[in-house]
Design a protein around this motif. Sequence first.
Motif, PDB file in Angstrom:
ATOM      1  N   ARG A  59       5.687  10.834   3.171  1.00  0.00           N
ATOM      2  CA  ARG A  59       5.618  10.607   1.978  1.00  0.00           C
ATOM      3  C   ARG A  59       5.531   9.553   1.508  1.00  0.00           C
ATOM      4  O   ARG A  59       4.392   9.281   0.341  1.00  0.00           O
ATOM      5  CB  ARG A  59       7.622  10.409   1.453  1.00  0.00           C
ATOM      6  CG  ARG A  59       8.352  11.108   0.536  1.00  0.00           C
ATOM      7  CD  ARG A  59       9.405  10.877   0.323  1.00  0.00           C
ATOM      8  NE  ARG A  59       9.673   9.162  -0.307  1.00  0.00           N
ATOM      9  CZ  ARG A  59      10.654   9.436   0.582  1.00  0.00           C
ATOM     10  NH1 ARG A  59      11.616   9.062   0.840  1.00  0.00           N
ATOM     11  NH2 ARG A  59      11.536   7.721   0.208  1.00  0.00           N
ATOM     12  N   SER A  60       4.827   8.905   2.231  1.00  0.00           N
ATOM     13  CA  SER A  60       3.492   8.058   2.011  1.00  0.00           C
ATOM     14  C   SER A  60       3.146   6.752   3.970  1.00  0.00           C
ATOM     15  O   SER A  60       3.771   7.043   4.162  1.00  0.00           O
ATOM     16  CB  SER A  60       4.490   6.773   1.454  1.00  0.00           C
ATOM     17  OG  SER A  60       3.488   6.001   1.081  1.00  0.00           O
ATOM     18  N   PHE A  61       2.633   6.301   3.520  1.00  0.00           N
ATOM     19  CA  PHE A  61       1.444   5.638   4.339  1.00  0.00           C
ATOM     20  C   PHE A  61       0.490   4.828   4.315  1.00  0.00           C
ATOM     21  O   PHE A  61      -0.294   4.322   3.076  1.00  0.00           O
ATOM     22  CB  PHE A  61       0.277   7.011   5.331  1.00  0.00           C
ATOM     23  CG  PHE A  61      -0.938   7.248   4.855  1.00  0.00           C
ATOM     24  CD1 PHE A  61      -2.141   7.243   5.095  1.00  0.00           C
ATOM     25  CD2 PHE A  61      -0.502   8.613   3.902  1.00  0.00           C
ATOM     26  CE1 PHE A  61      -2.513   6.955   4.360  1.00  0.00           C
ATOM     27  CE2 PHE A  61      -1.478   8.995   3.264  1.00  0.00           C
ATOM     28  CZ  PHE A  61      -3.142   8.004   3.482  1.00  0.00           C
ATOM     29  N   ALA A 114       0.831  -0.858   0.176  1.00  0.00           N
ATOM     30  CA  ALA A 114       0.168  -0.475  -0.110  1.00  0.00           C
ATOM     31  C   ALA A 114       0.584   1.491  -0.251  1.00  0.00           C
ATOM     32  O   ALA A 114       1.002   2.436  -0.709  1.00  0.00           O
ATOM     33  CB  ALA A 114      -0.891  -0.260   1.295  1.00  0.00           C
ATOM     34  N   GLN A 115       1.887   1.052   1.139  1.00  0.00           N
ATOM     35  CA  GLN A 115       2.973   2.301   0.791  1.00  0.00           C
ATOM     36  C   GLN A 115       3.602   2.579  -0.280  1.00  0.00           C
ATOM     37  O   GLN A 115       3.904   3.789  -0.701  1.00  0.00           O
ATOM     38  CB  GLN A 115       3.477   2.324   2.367  1.00  0.00           C
ATOM     39  CG  GLN A 115       3.141   2.613   3.255  1.00  0.00           C
ATOM     40  CD  GLN A 115       4.107   1.939   4.755  1.00  0.00           C
ATOM     41  OE1 GLN A 115       4.875   2.515   5.072  1.00  0.00           O
ATOM     42  NE2 GLN A 115       3.982   0.864   5.252  1.00  0.00           N
ATOM     43  N   ILE A 116       3.991   1.547  -0.498  1.00  0.00           N
ATOM     44  CA  ILE A 116       4.224   2.132  -2.285  1.00  0.00           C
ATOM     45  C   ILE A 116       3.567   2.208  -3.112  1.00  0.00           C
ATOM     46  O   ILE A 116       3.675   3.166  -4.241  1.00  0.00           O
ATOM     47  CB  ILE A 116       5.593   0.356  -2.554  1.00  0.00           C
ATOM     48  CG1 ILE A 116       5.992  -0.454  -1.804  1.00  0.00           C
ATOM     49  CG2 ILE A 116       5.415   0.163  -4.433  1.00  0.00           C
ATOM     50  CD1 ILE A 116       6.703  -1.519  -1.923  1.00  0.00           C
ATOM     51  N   LEU A 144      11.526   1.438   3.998  1.00  0.00           N
ATOM     52  CA  LEU A 144      10.376   0.684   2.861  1.00  0.00           C
ATOM     53  C   LEU A 144      10.856   0.314   1.309  1.00  0.00           C
ATOM     54  O   LEU A 144      11.947   0.639   0.866  1.00  0.00           O
ATOM     55  CB  LEU A 144       9.681   1.726   2.404  1.00  0.00           C
ATOM     56  CG  LEU A 144       8.632   1.467   1.508  1.00  0.00           C
ATOM     57  CD1 LEU A 144       7.718   1.162   2.395  1.00  0.00           C
ATOM     58  CD2 LEU A 144       7.321   2.710   0.626  1.00  0.00           C
ATOM     59  N   MET A 156       0.699   4.416  -2.547  1.00  0.00           N
ATOM     60  CA  MET A 156       1.139   5.338  -2.620  1.00  0.00           C
ATOM     61  C   MET A 156       1.914   6.496  -2.409  1.00  0.00           C
ATOM     62  O   MET A 156       1.713   7.911  -2.793  1.00  0.00           O
ATOM     63  CB  MET A 156       0.964   5.403  -0.992  1.00  0.00           C
ATOM     64  CG  MET A 156      -1.044   4.910  -0.349  1.00  0.00           C
ATOM     65  SD  MET A 156      -2.210   5.645  -0.848  1.00  0.00           S
ATOM     66  CE  MET A 156      -1.783   7.062   0.505  1.00  0.00           C
ATOM     67  N   GLU A 157       3.113   5.890  -2.052  1.00  0.00           N
ATOM     68  CA  GLU A 157       4.587   7.154  -2.493  1.00  0.00           C
ATOM     69  C   GLU A 157       4.567   7.240  -3.475  1.00  0.00           C
ATOM     70  O   GLU A 157       4.977   8.969  -4.153  1.00  0.00           O
ATOM     71  CB  GLU A 157       5.452   5.766  -2.111  1.00  0.00           C
ATOM     72  CG  GLU A 157       6.882   7.222  -2.022  1.00  0.00           C
ATOM     73  CD  GLU A 157       8.569   5.986  -2.416  1.00  0.00           C
ATOM     74  OE1 GLU A 157       8.229   5.273  -2.845  1.00  0.00           O
ATOM     75  OE2 GLU A 157       8.993   6.870  -2.060  1.00  0.00           O
TER      76      GLU A 157
END
Lengths: 399, 399, 130, 130
Positions: free
Chosen positions: D57-59, B155-157, B265, B159-160
Amino acid sequence: MAENVWILGIHMTNFGKHRDKDILDLGSEAAIGALQDAGVGIKDIGVLGAGNLMGRGGFGQLLQKQIGQTGIPVYNVTNACATGATALRVAIMAVKAGETDMGLAVGVEKLAGAGLLSGNVRAAEGGHWVRDGRYGAVAPLDGRVGTETMPGVFAQIGMEYGHRYGGADFELFAGISEKNHAHSTLNPKAAYQKRFTLDEIMNDMMIAYPNTRPMCSANCDGAAAAVVVSEAKLRTLSLEQQRRAVKISASVLTSDPYQEACQVLPDVNTLTRQAAATAYEQAGIGPEDLDLVELHDCFATAELVHYDNLSLCEPGGAVDFFKSGAPWRDGRTPVNVSGGLQSKGHPISATGIANIWEIATHLRGEAGERQIADAKVGMAHVIGLGSACGVHVLEKSAL
Amino acid sequence: MAENVWILGIHMTNFGKHRDKDILDLGSEAAIGALQDAGVGIKDIGVLGAGNLMGRGGFGQLLQKQIGQTGIPVYNVTNACATGATALRVAIMAVKAGETDMGLAVGVEKLAGAGLLSGNVRAAEGGHWVRDGRYGAVAPLDGRVGTETMPGVFAQIGMEYGHRYGGADFELFAGISEKNHAHSTLNPKAAYQKRFTLDEIMNDMMIAYPNTRPMCSANCDGAAAAVVVSEAKLRTLSLEQQRRAVKISASVLTSDPYQEACQVLPDVNTLTRQAAATAYEQAGIGPEDLDLVELHDCFATAELVHYDNLSLCEPGGAVDFFKSGAPWRDGRTPVNVSGGLQSKGHPISATGIANIWEIATHLRGEAGERQIADAKVGMAHVIGLGSACGVHVLEKSAL
Amino acid sequence: MDRIPLVDYLVLGDDPHLVANECTSCGARYFDRRSACASCGLQDFRTVEIAGTGTLRSFTIVHFAAEGVEVPFVAGLVDCDGTSVRGNVVNVPPDPEHVTLGMKVRLTTVPVGTDEAGVEAVGYGFEPAS
Amino acid sequence: MDRIPLVDYLVLGDDPHLVANECTSCGARYFDRRSACASCGLQDFRTVEIAGTGTLRSFTIVHFAAEGVEVPFVAGLVDCDGTSVRGNVVNVPPDPEHVTLGMKVRLTTVPVGTDEAGVEAVGYGFEPAS
Ligand SMILES: [Zn+2]
Ligand SMILES: [Zn+2]
């Protein structure tokens, strides 16, 4: 015809208990040591073969985070006790395939205090019998239908040889262990460097007859790593690097072909014989050309059968071969001058590279007190149950 | 220059729940299927690359006992979700290295009902705090310092990517999942063959925002296997075998090079970009030549970044690429016409061969209802955290 | 009382014996279920009975084993008229004076235990036949 | 009361902050102990302090996690003046209305628990800084 591959650098950590080091510390020490020995850096390396059995997986990439993340292909491999040799083979194959001109192979294990490694861990079921697995077993079979312990399996392998050819009694097997422990006193990297008398060995704690405790490989911590290079690339390197490089004259991996009894007792013989025959052919040498051999003496009973499997003696002649004194370090074909797995130790995934380090160190004339004088050709053998057998023939540089 | 390697036969089991089959049944079905598809027997095979993550080890040799013990070298490999591709690469390398002219690669997993695969399993310690590991952590970090769950990491990948380029909102990610589930309805081997509306996807159970349940890869059982052959050997086989053979125009494995944030990450981008760039160069083609792509959509959020990483769109243009309809099966570059991991399923070690089966099946014109008309070139991509990325470019036979 | 064999390849009854899956093509025998023959690769098997007497081809006397396994015990490899069988050597003192390579042995059954439903599991071993 | 940081790279005291091992050669920073630098391969590190404020930067908002992990919670990636840090976003409702990409955050400490000896373990997180 694919080109020759050489060992450019190789390193082995001390084997033993490393309480304050994890597998990454040990793996890094071996890898960085091999790179330094090779006179190259991680950025020169184009492939990584990585071996570790008891960790949580992904060892190769974890190691990269300690020694350099350069984007190269990583192959995490396992092949039981032949895992290190398998990692090395992958690096060699990548070079032979022309995918890179330099590769790194690393094997590491933390095993100190691991105790008995046994096969069957299925818990007994409460309540009622449930048939499980391909035998439809209602209870664990280890201990009920033979043994799955390694000392017991390899005891039977040695005893079967005795049944077939005669002469292999308790004292003979203990004598093999006496030899290896005697050899170990000259190896500062061995986990145990203590000489035992035949009586001490025979009267030590019985594990699985005829293997007493000193006749079993020693669980310990350790790592080993090797840098391999294509011959074309090697010729562009310094004269010193070329002089210390060790030629891989043969590199063979086999599995066990079907044999009648292999379903009930692992057959470590046929695949070793095939690997050795292929290796002699690849290297263009015969057993009489070997100046030293490191073979997989995971138990004293195993070493005996491999004298025969590696053709160090006539078929059926392993007992006489040992009795002649041939495998002692001053004999005709020194075997396990490192002390072997019984004293040097057996950190599983490191073993298949550590035995090559031993041979290479003699071929380079850098083995110190235990140097086999004028060693030019050596063989390293390793076997993992399941089975996988790795055999390498190494030659002193003539560049 | 090492010679070309081809896929001679390939097979994938149905993905889903196989209650009465163990990994050996599934692996055997895939291996025997691939051999039959290739028109050869186990005795023609000279190397075995074997992948299985969740079993007890030694899968390759266990498989031999089900399909034929012929003594050939076995490489048990692991590379997280790229394990299957790694097994295939080993077989390809052995052929390229001239060690054999035919190899077999098999990947299998039993995962049905496995639930959430999470990283951190360290039990909380009773009594008093103990510093552990390389962070000196006194308690498990999963949930306390970010997340180690796969849906959360990926998910974070995604969203980034959204943060960097904009436009990637919940609905967009859900739309990617809508596409793959729609594609799956044409794939009889997929674990799930059910179409979902965008609303259904967005209102399903939230796992890790923005990934809801249907946006996550499906744990299931399955196996896939491939027989690879040297071009020289292929030319000695029947015209029918030559016609159905699929050319491996590129075969690349990478690990993640160091990047500033990769310690916090996982960076799935850089290694995929490098693998793709190398693959395009090896194959001598560009992204515009691809008739279909199977990429590693372990989560909907992952598929988005790989449009960009595989250069299917301009840098930063993945959102527009998706919105244009390009990756739908009737679009410019059909992506995951199999249904992808979200519907076809993701039996980890099988995945990196199953995606190649999908491409090969289209190139052979044997994909039935979901055939991409006149497909000539395809790409299969897989990534395992740690990380390892495999990219293969396949071409229809012109022999 | 109901009885259940420890393994599928043990047949209980008046004349307890072992059976194997024999490849109809090459004759290789397997005690477990195989997808195909490890020897020849074909997939057709028939059930055959294994001879109940044989020769002890190898053995070990296990003194250290996993938790729950009673030691010492003798683990052996028995040649039953050409088919190799793994099994414990029982009804004999576990020492190298009483267990010897080449000794003649015969199949016998061994109790494993009884579950809560009263079903007795029965295993097998080999005892001296002389 | 004694306090212990959840991780070695968290420094407690009057001004809680994070530290990293910085490669003296190439400047790459690591929160964990490294044998050598993953970026350049050299083996010399110094300790540096990480900026306490940054940009999200992301979450992700985690709703399903391993047993014992309280959900939902926000896991984030924070750019602290050029160094990327992993941490939970705390002191904010865990929903996409309140947590947004690019928001400014600052380091804060979070209680983890107290052991039998009365030592409190303290972790960290990031809270909205606006
Ligand atoms: Zn057969
Ligand atoms: Zn650096």
